[in-house]
Design a protein around this motif. Structure first.
Motif, PDB file in Angstrom:
ATOM      1  N   GLY A  90       0.792  -1.214   0.000  1.00 47.40           N
ATOM      2  CA  GLY A  90       0.000   0.000   0.000  1.00 47.40           C
ATOM      3  C   GLY A  90       0.828   1.270   0.000  1.00 47.40           C
ATOM      4  N   SER A 100      -3.525   4.061 -11.037  1.00 47.21           N
ATOM      5  CA  SER A 100      -3.771   4.313  -9.612  1.00 47.21           C
ATOM      6  C   SER A 100      -2.679   5.141  -8.959  1.00 47.21           C
ATOM      7  N   SER A 101      -1.509   5.216  -9.602  1.00 50.73           N
ATOM      8  CA  SER A 101      -0.393   5.994  -9.057  1.00 50.73           C
ATOM      9  C   SER A 101       0.210   6.793 -10.210  1.00 50.73           C
ATOM     10  N   THR A 124      -2.770   9.639  -6.324  1.00 52.80           N
ATOM     11  CA  THR A 124      -2.739   8.245  -5.874  1.00 52.80           C
ATOM     12  C   THR A 124      -4.145   7.831  -5.458  1.00 52.80           C
ATOM     13  N   SER A 165      -6.737   4.634  -3.921  1.00 53.08           N
ATOM     14  CA  SER A 165      -6.916   3.353  -3.229  1.00 53.08           C
ATOM     15  C   SER A 165      -8.395   3.022  -3.182  1.00 53.08           C
ATOM     16  N   ILE A 188      -7.617  -4.126   0.622  1.00 53.31           N
ATOM     17  CA  ILE A 188      -7.147  -3.296   1.728  1.00 53.31           C
ATOM     18  C   ILE A 188      -7.761  -3.790   3.030  1.00 53.31           C
ATOM     19  N   GLN A 201     -13.669   4.372  -4.148  1.00 47.52           N
ATOM     20  CA  GLN A 201     -12.261   4.710  -4.265  1.00 47.52           C
ATOM     21  C   GLN A 201     -12.014   6.079  -3.655  1.00 47.52           C
ATOM     22  N   GLU A 247       0.320   7.903  -1.335  1.00 54.18           N
ATOM     23  CA  GLU A 247      -0.082   6.499  -1.258  1.00 54.18           C
ATOM     24  C   GLU A 247      -0.487   6.132   0.167  1.00 54.18           C
ATOM     25  N   SER A 258      -4.001   7.893   0.842  1.00 55.35           N
ATOM     26  CA  SER A 258      -5.142   7.289   0.150  1.00 55.35           C
ATOM     27  C   SER A 258      -5.491   5.942   0.767  1.00 55.35           C
ATOM     28  N   THR A 259      -4.470   5.160   1.132  1.00 51.25           N
ATOM     29  CA  THR A 259      -4.717   3.873   1.786  1.00 51.25           C
ATOM     30  C   THR A 259      -5.334   4.082   3.163  1.00 51.25           C
TER      31      THR A 259
END
Length: 267
Positions: A145, A174-175, A201, A203, A213, A227, A239, A242-243
């Motif tokens: 992640g 996604s990134s 970013t 997630s 996740i 998302q 990152e 977002s996670t």
């Protein structure tokens, strides 16, 4: 065997020569657009440097590769301290720091056996010799992640060294790293989001059957098709946020949005 790097090159008499390359790395497709006065050969060398860097990161920090440096740590750090490479040490150190900075919502130990919210406190780093040890059995660190965001910053460094100011790097949609400007406009527009020297970013779950996740609250996969995207100036932090925001409950998410209000968040 090395993945084939495919590319297209459109020369120009001004500063807007375009180089587009794509390849598979880190279990995703990587698309690269470079706008530069450099030659096709020079730009291909830059893309090869990027590819090699992504392969190195995967060899170092892939949770699912038993030969990776991270996997060796996960197997042996409870038995005795393991001296880490400088880069892996800094990655884990940053992730531990942001566990508290995200109110526990970002936790790289959620895949540990008998996980609970205190498991992360069983990970101990020693700054003196860059070693790591686990104070209880079954602890594992998973950087999945975080790794693509870190990769974006590694790519940024390569592009800066090559004096390439205008570029778009897309890792699996996604990134994303956007530097400078599109050849016919200001910044880079991604799904109606304008980026300029920023990272986007994302997630989340794109279907009920594709959940990945884990919630630090209960150690279970986060449910629901949704998302969360974050725009930051640093892919690693993006990152993480977002996670963490995706894993947070509504109260935690509201608190995090207040703490990190300098960033743009799309839910």
């Amino acid at each position: 065997m090395q993945t084939t790097i495919q590319h297209l090159y459109k020369p120009s008499n001004d500063d807007n020569s375009l180089f587009y390359a794509w390849f598979l790395a880190m279990h995703t497709r990587v698309d690269i657009i470079l706008c530069s006065r450099k030659s096709e050969g020079e730009l291909l060398l830059v893309v090869n440097r990027i590819y090699d860097a992504l392969c190195r990161l995967e060899k170092m920090a892939n949770f699912y590769n038993p030969a990776s440096e991270l996997s060796v740590v996960n197997r042996t750090a409870f038995v005795s301290p393991v001296v880490l490479s400088e880069e892996l040490y800094s990655m884990i150190d940053l992730c531990l720091e942001y566990n508290s900075k995200t109110l526990g919502c970002f936790d790289v130990t959620v895949h540990s056996e008998n996980y609970n919210q205190n498991t992360i406190h069983s990970v101990h780093l020693s700054a003196g010799d860059h070693s790591i040890c686990f104070s209880q059995p079954g602890v594992t660190i998973n950087l999945s992640g975080f790794l693509k965001g870190y990769a974006l910053e590694t790519i940024r460094g390569i592009l800066n060294e090559a004096l390439i100011e205008n570029a778009l790097i897309n890792m699996g949609n996604s990134s994303i790293l956007a530097l400078g400007n599109h050849p016919v406009g200001s910044g880079w527009k991604i799904n109606d989001i304008l980026l300029h020297n920023e990272c986007l970013t994302t997630s989340g779950n794109d279907s009920p059957n594709r959940r990945h996740i884990v919630s630090p609250r209960n150690g279970k996969l986060v449910e629901g098709v949704k998302q969360i995207a974050v725009v930051t100036t640093d892919g690693s932090i993006g990152e993480i946020l977002s996670t963490g925001l995706f894993a947070a409950d509504s109260e935690q998410r509201e608190a995090l949005l207040g703490i990190y209000r300098q960033y743009r968040v799309y839910i």
